[in-house]
Design a protein around this motif. Structure first.
Motif, short mmCIF file in Angstrom:
data_model
loop_
_atom_site.label_atom_id
_atom_site.label_comp_id
_atom_site.label_asym_id
_atom_site.label_seq_id
_atom_site.Cartn_x
_atom_site.Cartn_y
_atom_site.Cartn_z
N ASN A 118 -20.61 -2.56 21.13
CA ASN A 118 -20.15 -3.95 21.00
C ASN A 118 -19.03 -4.30 21.96
OD1 ASN A 118 -21.90 -4.93 19.07
ND2 ASN A 118 -20.58 -4.42 17.34
N LYS A 119 -18.48 -3.31 22.64
CA LYS A 119 -17.38 -3.56 23.57
C LYS A 119 -17.85 -3.63 25.03
CE LYS A 119 -14.43 -3.50 20.24
NZ LYS A 119 -13.85 -4.77 19.76
N SER B 209 -14.51 -4.09 26.82
CA SER B 209 -13.45 -4.99 26.38
C SER B 209 -12.40 -4.18 25.61
CB SER B 209 -14.02 -6.07 25.47
OG SER B 209 -14.98 -6.84 26.15
N GLY B 210 -11.15 -4.26 26.07
CA GLY B 210 -10.10 -3.52 25.40
C GLY B 210 -9.73 -2.23 26.09
N ALA B 211 -10.51 -1.82 27.11
CA ALA B 211 -10.20 -0.59 27.85
C ALA B 211 -9.46 -0.95 29.13
CB ALA B 211 -11.47 0.18 28.18
N SER C 268 -10.97 14.89 19.71
CA SER C 268 -11.26 13.81 20.65
C SER C 268 -10.09 12.83 20.66
CB SER C 268 -12.54 13.07 20.25
OG SER C 268 -13.63 13.94 20.17
N LEU C 269 -10.03 12.02 21.71
CA LEU C 269 -9.02 10.97 21.80
C LEU C 269 -9.71 9.63 21.56
CD1 LEU C 269 -6.98 12.14 24.93
CD2 LEU C 269 -6.58 12.68 22.51
N MET C 270 -9.25 8.91 20.57
CA MET C 270 -9.82 7.60 20.25
C MET C 270 -8.98 6.50 20.89
SD MET C 270 -10.47 5.82 16.51
CE MET C 270 -8.71 5.86 16.07
N HIS C 271 -9.64 5.62 21.66
CA HIS C 271 -8.97 4.49 22.30
C HIS C 271 -9.33 3.22 21.52
CE1 HIS C 271 -7.86 6.61 26.15
NE2 HIS C 271 -8.75 7.45 25.62
N ASP D 263 -12.27 -2.26 16.04
CA ASP D 263 -11.07 -1.86 16.79
C ASP D 263 -11.33 -0.70 17.74
OD1 ASP D 263 -9.57 -3.81 15.58
OD2 ASP D 263 -8.77 -2.49 14.03
N ILE D 264 -12.42 0.02 17.55
CA ILE D 264 -12.69 1.20 18.38
C ILE D 264 -13.35 0.80 19.69
CG2 ILE D 264 -13.94 3.39 18.52
CD1 ILE D 264 -13.77 3.53 15.45
#
Length: 246
Positions: free
Chosen positions: A206-207, A221-223, A168-171, A154-155
């Motif tokens: 992995n993203k 992926s996902g950003a 920190s900010l986790m997206h 999910d990260i």
């Protein structure tokens, strides 16, 4: 599969590594990433993040300490409940002692027996099967009101908090942003999938879906937008992605 061998005899290290690669080829396993250690200090420095894909092969006796491997297994279990542990030794009489250390060992292999490869084959197949059916690895992260368990899948990435240098900010993939009580340097050690593309960005490898070396950006992926990629990090990022693909 990530294999961590603690063995203070070089010849035994070499024999174990050779045997493991033979099993890898014969059983057509996914690539084995083998890490060799001959002393406890270096081994503890190299301990990975918890994962079902971690397999520890521990010699019970290290540098004349008859229970070094048992003590190490206890240290591992304090933070890693997902990995598998195998003891390998000439001291069969120590088998009952392993239960006192609550290491939940997968196997106990005698070096001087003829069935070492056979037992290792069975153990590796077991770990490989477990990895395929086990949920994705998770991280336990400190937040303002306690702790948050997050799946690595999910990260997407982390960036520094604009208001606090210790946070920190986790997206994540659901476009949520969560404040984590750790800086990027601290977070980078939590998983081998994390890579520092820039002083202001720590990504999940992995993203990665696209690398723009001209504009120095990496698409994840996902950003919602591409993230910065330092010129000095181009080759290292490509190398890390190649390792994952292999």
């Amino acid at each position: 599969m990530n294999i961590y061998i603690l063995e203070d005899q070089w010849a035994q290290q070499a024999h174990l590594e050779k045997t493991l690669h033979e099993i890898e080829e014969e059983q057509q396993l996914d690539p084995l990433h083998i890490n060799l250690f001959s002393n406890v200090t270096d081994f503890l420095k190299g301990l990975p993040s918890p994962s079902v894909e971690n397999l520890f092969l521990l010699d019970v006796e290290i540098n004349d300490d008859l229970q070094a491997g048992l003590k190490i297994s206890q240290r591992i279990r304090q933070t890693d409940l997902f990995s598998s542990i195998i003891f390998i030794t000439v001291h069969n009489e120590l088998l009952p002692t392993t239960y006192h250390y609550e290491s939940e060992a997968l196997d106990f292999i005698a070096k001087d027996q003829d069935n070492v490869k056979q037992k290792l084959t069975k153990d590796l197949l077991h770990v490989a099967s477990k990895s395929k059916h086990f949920p994705a690895p998770t991280l336990l992260l400190k937040v303002s009101n306690g702790f948050l368990r997050v799946s690595l899948d999910d990260i997407v990435y982390f960036e520094p908090s604009p208001t606090n240098t210790h946070q920190s900010l986790m997206h994540t993939v659901n476009n949520q942003i969560t404040t984590i009580n750790a800086n990027l340097n601290q977070l980078s050690d939590r998983s081998s999938l994390f890579f520092r593309t820039h002083k202001h960005c720590l990504i999940n490898l992995n993203k990665v879906s696209k690398i723009d070396t001209h504009n120095h950006l990496v698409t994840l992926s996902g950003a919602q937008a591409p993230q910065p990629l330092s010129r000095l990090k181009n080759k290292a990022l490509l190398s890390k992605l190649a390792e994952l693909n292999n």
